[in-house]
Design an enzyme around this catalytic site. Sequence first.
Site, PDB file in Angstrom:
ATOM      1  N   GLY A   1       0.831  -1.199   0.000  1.00 54.40           N
ATOM      2  CA  GLY A   1       0.000   0.000   0.000  1.00 54.40           C
ATOM      3  C   GLY A   1       0.864   1.248   0.000  1.00 54.40           C
TER       4      GLY A   1
ATOM      5  N   ASP B   1       5.222 -10.051   4.868  1.00 54.80           N
ATOM      6  CA  ASP B   1       4.591 -10.888   3.845  1.00 54.80           C
ATOM      7  C   ASP B   1       5.523 -11.259   2.695  1.00 54.80           C
ATOM      8  OD1 ASP B   1       2.153 -10.946   5.177  1.00 54.80           O
ATOM      9  OD2 ASP B   1       1.526  -9.039   4.297  1.00 54.80           O
TER      10      ASP B   1
ATOM     11  N   ARG C   1      -7.988 -28.282  17.637  1.00 55.90           N
ATOM     12  CA  ARG C   1      -7.632 -27.125  18.454  1.00 55.90           C
ATOM     13  C   ARG C   1      -7.042 -26.031  17.570  1.00 55.90           C
ATOM     14  NH1 ARG C   1     -10.435 -29.307  21.338  1.00 55.90           N
ATOM     15  NH2 ARG C   1     -10.147 -30.071  23.479  1.00 55.90           N
TER      16      ARG C   1
ATOM     17  N   GLN D   1       3.386 -12.384  15.749  1.00 60.43           N
ATOM     18  CA  GLN D   1       4.312 -12.711  14.661  1.00 60.43           C
ATOM     19  C   GLN D   1       5.086 -11.504  14.143  1.00 60.43           C
ATOM     20  OE1 GLN D   1       2.190 -15.740  11.827  1.00 60.43           O
ATOM     21  NE2 GLN D   1       0.612 -14.808  13.113  1.00 60.43           N
TER      22      GLN D   1
END
Lengths: 368, 368, 368, 368
Positions: free
Chosen positions: A118, A141, A280, A288
């Site tokens: 962005g 990412d 679970r 992170q």
Amino acid sequence: MTLKVGMLTSGGDCQGLNSAMRGVGKRLFENDPQTEVYGFLDGYAGLMQSNYRVMKPSDFSGILTLGGTILGTSRQVFKTMNDPLYPNRSDGPTKLEGMIRTYKDLNLDGLVILGGNGTHKTANLLSENGLNVITLPKTIDNDLWGTDMTFGFQSAVNIATEVIDGIHSTASSHGRVFIIEVMGHNVGWMTLHAGIAGGADVILIPEIPYDPLAVAAAVNKRAREHKRFSIIAVAEGAKTKEEAKMSKKEYAEKIGNLPFLSVAYRLASILDKLTVQEVRCTVPGHFQRGGSPCAYDRVLTTALGVAAADWVIQKKFGVMVGMVNNEIVGIPLKDVAGKVKSVPTNHPLIQSARNIGIYFGDEDLENG
Amino acid sequence: MTLKVGMLTSGGDCQGLNSAMRGVGKRLFENDPQTEVYGFLDGYAGLMQSNYRVMKPSDFSGILTLGGTILGTSRQVFKTMNDPLYPNRSDGPTKLEGMIRTYKDLNLDGLVILGGNGTHKTANLLSENGLNVITLPKTIDNDLWGTDMTFGFQSAVNIATEVIDGIHSTASSHGRVFIIEVMGHNVGWMTLHAGIAGGADVILIPEIPYDPLAVAAAVNKRAREHKRFSIIAVAEGAKTKEEAKMSKKEYAEKIGNLPFLSVAYRLASILDKLTVQEVRCTVPGHFQRGGSPCAYDRVLTTALGVAAADWVIQKKFGVMVGMVNNEIVGIPLKDVAGKVKSVPTNHPLIQSARNIGIYFGDEDLENG
Amino acid sequence: MTLKVGMLTSGGDCQGLNSAMRGVGKRLFENDPQTEVYGFLDGYAGLMQSNYRVMKPSDFSGILTLGGTILGTSRQVFKTMNDPLYPNRSDGPTKLEGMIRTYKDLNLDGLVILGGNGTHKTANLLSENGLNVITLPKTIDNDLWGTDMTFGFQSAVNIATEVIDGIHSTASSHGRVFIIEVMGHNVGWMTLHAGIAGGADVILIPEIPYDPLAVAAAVNKRAREHKRFSIIAVAEGAKTKEEAKMSKKEYAEKIGNLPFLSVAYRLASILDKLTVQEVRCTVPGHFQRGGSPCAYDRVLTTALGVAAADWVIQKKFGVMVGMVNNEIVGIPLKDVAGKVKSVPTNHPLIQSARNIGIYFGDEDLENG
Amino acid sequence: MTLKVGMLTSGGDCQGLNSAMRGVGKRLFENDPQTEVYGFLDGYAGLMQSNYRVMKPSDFSGILTLGGTILGTSRQVFKTMNDPLYPNRSDGPTKLEGMIRTYKDLNLDGLVILGGNGTHKTANLLSENGLNVITLPKTIDNDLWGTDMTFGFQSAVNIATEVIDGIHSTASSHGRVFIIEVMGHNVGWMTLHAGIAGGADVILIPEIPYDPLAVAAAVNKRAREHKRFSIIAVAEGAKTKEEAKMSKKEYAEKIGNLPFLSVAYRLASILDKLTVQEVRCTVPGHFQRGGSPCAYDRVLTTALGVAAADWVIQKKFGVMVGMVNNEIVGIPLKDVAGKVKSVPTNHPLIQSARNIGIYFGDEDLENG
């Protein structure tokens, strides 16, 4: 003649932002102790509203290991505009006008922008409008076009892997299915790397829409083979083949009904019906992207940051400082802006993973 | 005369199970290399169905740092009975009969059981039925009655704290509200300790029902005081004042409608409407109980494990090996069984936390 | 009436100093935002020379996880006096006079001192001279008399244990003897705990003089038993039976010949001649006292720090805030000063360790 | 037709050996469950003496995160030959004959060798003698010719960096000089990366002989600039300009006088005389090569391991599986053997470091 340099961090924060700014700052001051460095607060909002602090050499000491960004950042400018923390803000000119005005008022020689996808659209826009812009590839990412690696990625992968490691040891004690939701709304780089590094049995990424039945089949196959547990690493943006066909709007509506419900929990409620084992979920979330950058990112950010400063000194602008084949190169902003580096579905790592029995949820149930 | 000793781990796994068994095993073999040690698989299910492995000294080497339990464990026996991994199981006698029969068939001199609250009810039942039982206090919840500390607790608190640390550094870059869901369905020890250790601004525990409005008020007050973010540590079992009044059934129905939806996400969807800042969730889940035990738990488990072995040798049974005022003591199983050690709402740590401005969600909105 | 409170950290730094000061500061400001807090720099030197900074509430934010001490510290005052960093220092009055003068000039209501054994002698002296002193037990050595636990200890033990863990995994690949030097010049608490937690085969502490031949015998015995490696955890202050008989002067002369030569290297050169396996050394040194405090120390320091502040408010002075049987108590400074809490040679942990086959170097070679 | 594949790990161990073998093994068994895999123990010694274990698929489960090597390794074969752990060994034929004989006796189709520089000389020799050899680049030193990266390097750099981080936080509290000895007898890659990542002020590597006076000058300059401390990262193999001129024999004699004395301690005793500040040493030693591989190394080793297996299947031999420009390539063993990849003294990272004020000990004292 003394340089005046602006700096800002935009978009979601990640590890390495401070160490990258440290590289820029230390190099600028090493080159000329008189350099004027302006740090804009909360990303483009600070540039827009001339909200900055003058940075001294001491501001860049002791931040090498610091998580987050000492300048603050913001994702959605419109939100920041209404931010109760900064009431005294004019809303007059357009955002672009505001940013250009601040740049010219301060008579800057250059502007160093740290951000992801962005951020680069805006950075390119500013560059096209005549500002001397240079950018640094920040994102966990690793989806920025033009560079082999972005900083934050290796640090975030380490944490996601550490989480899977912890799950592994507890999983081995119970006959269960564990789902770990790894960050990545648009691309699967983190989930692919952390999944392989953590020894996941199933890896689900946005680039490969999955069939819930195929996932359940993989899990049950392992149970039949007397493997006590199965670990599924799923990217936030992973979609079923059905969801992948939806429009953004249709998908939002489907998800919207369950506010804050994550992909892990959605997948869990499906698998719970298709497997004999308990299911679970673990959603490490922003854990992170927090904390101290790993050594790899500290070295990378120092190298990129120093290069950015050198290019400002050399008046080389309009590029992102990237790493290609282990060499630092400048990638034109117009080439970076608006592009996304997705995981090729035939990426060697995916092939390696398939070759050691890792499932991606797209297996053929009849002939698989 | 050579001892025959059985061992099993039951209930949810946690850090320190293997190091505790190592202490028991190494001590038994140091005392008499001929000792016969039987490790029952998957908790009481293994005892019930005579499903065990004979353990040699080498089985206790290299497991000090290992997470989980090398014997496996199970929470709900009925589930384990139908476990596809163990089809060859008779379902004839009652569970109790099955366990007693195995014990007598193997002619055991003693049985060392590692487990938490549920486990101790059964352990006491076996003891009352004449088995020579000795137990070790295993749980990350630290909610076992009679001992100052259970093993697993400090390790789990370290991880939950590490998660909050990571969130902290990313939170400082954004104006946001972060909710971290810490393990603890019935008690708040972990959330209280991790919340204080992680520097949480709000701590919500089962023992103190909270008012969502009070939480929102605390978060907004911080925003008005120009504090960029707020961090909320919430226990899995934390309830609103309204939920606390519900019957188990009513509460289950309320939650049941949203399968796998966590308390963090529930709280998030409420706060999202009551605060100006974005809300984000982190659910570390089983990550908190996985991985290697911290040094504290390794020392504790070694001391407790060796003591358990010594007491088996000395034929001292019917007790849990606990730690009271830094001394190892035996607590009668009948005193432990069925009791829960909750956090007293006037606990000194809660007072200390309130005294430095930490909120617990029970603040008086009118005079608070 | 508004309180004026001084604070200083003295002696070797350790984990938890900042979180302890945070507890004190946050409590004082929560009690009265007008409180005046004076932070003296570099320990007693700052008090002596009236070298301080006024601390605001914001100074105590974000330091919970920070290693070291934001006030700086010093071990030997005489050294600090000549410290090139602080030339502008009067050397007129005696040190004690200087400290008392500063206290009176600032008209302080109380002085919170964080330190270890050396620090407490001076703290007691100041108290005897009429200053309102309250202290916090800081040391990784856990050798302060009167409290069950000092802060820094658990954090340092975690790191020393982590080092032994790393050595363990590499040791298992080679047939070698590894010596890890753990901090502790006078007491063996850290080495005992880290040694047990790390699974050391031999633990050498100052309280138990060792026979190098007994250590070599233990190592060779393991080799004969086909155990690939042996790990020795040795305290900095561990001495051979011969060295233990020496006077301080004789010992200093013996060591002095090899400047900066550590006990690990000395032991290594001996074992190298007495064992068939290669010998390797690891000296983590100050790595053990650096970095972020573990959760245990953060909770402990917060509780102790808040209590210290409360006692200042209540005008309860002349004591060290300690932890006895899990309760916070005040131990009179005169009882603490000049005493050392050594490891009793019959401590239960030592017995537990011997009972699982750990050597302490005092084994009888003929009948052992 | 079923493949018979041998595997061994040689030289100093490091992180990633087990995960690399896991990649090889899982790929081989995924390709053909009947594959026969022979794991030779303790490196070439095992091949020489036909000392191996047959490896099943289960042997490759759960070792992804495991430090060291499950096959064991050895540096000097002659030492291993006399290893008391393996007395039953013939010493008849030459080592080469022994290795070739074992290979032919087992009728192997290929041999996968994991090792560093020394290992590759032998691997090339075996290849020249007609054995089907394929190698994997294992070393924390990253000094293997032909590949951009070796596995173990990033993990070891992470640990060395973590150590410097810890020192940093304690250093900031004291006015001291800290020397951290980083692994690397021949090359400075680790010290360069960890030094930059840890924020060292001085970096000393074998490729750049240093002048102790220049180091002292740098340290004192920082003290004069009111920087409280200085951190020196020194490679094990760093040498003074004088030492660099010595012959191996002369140097050995100089060092030999002080058995087990490290470069850090040697440098410390010099600086102690040339600086006003106290000097402290940290020698993490083998801690740097132990423990679990970082995510980066797990992904790298999985990719390289799978490729090695694929090439065995495709009968592509005589090469090392390396990574060049992010692509997996085969480098002929004859090109790798006997070469060392040193740090070019004009490496971009060194320039970046100098450009932010890091010293390398070769500064000109008169004009510097």
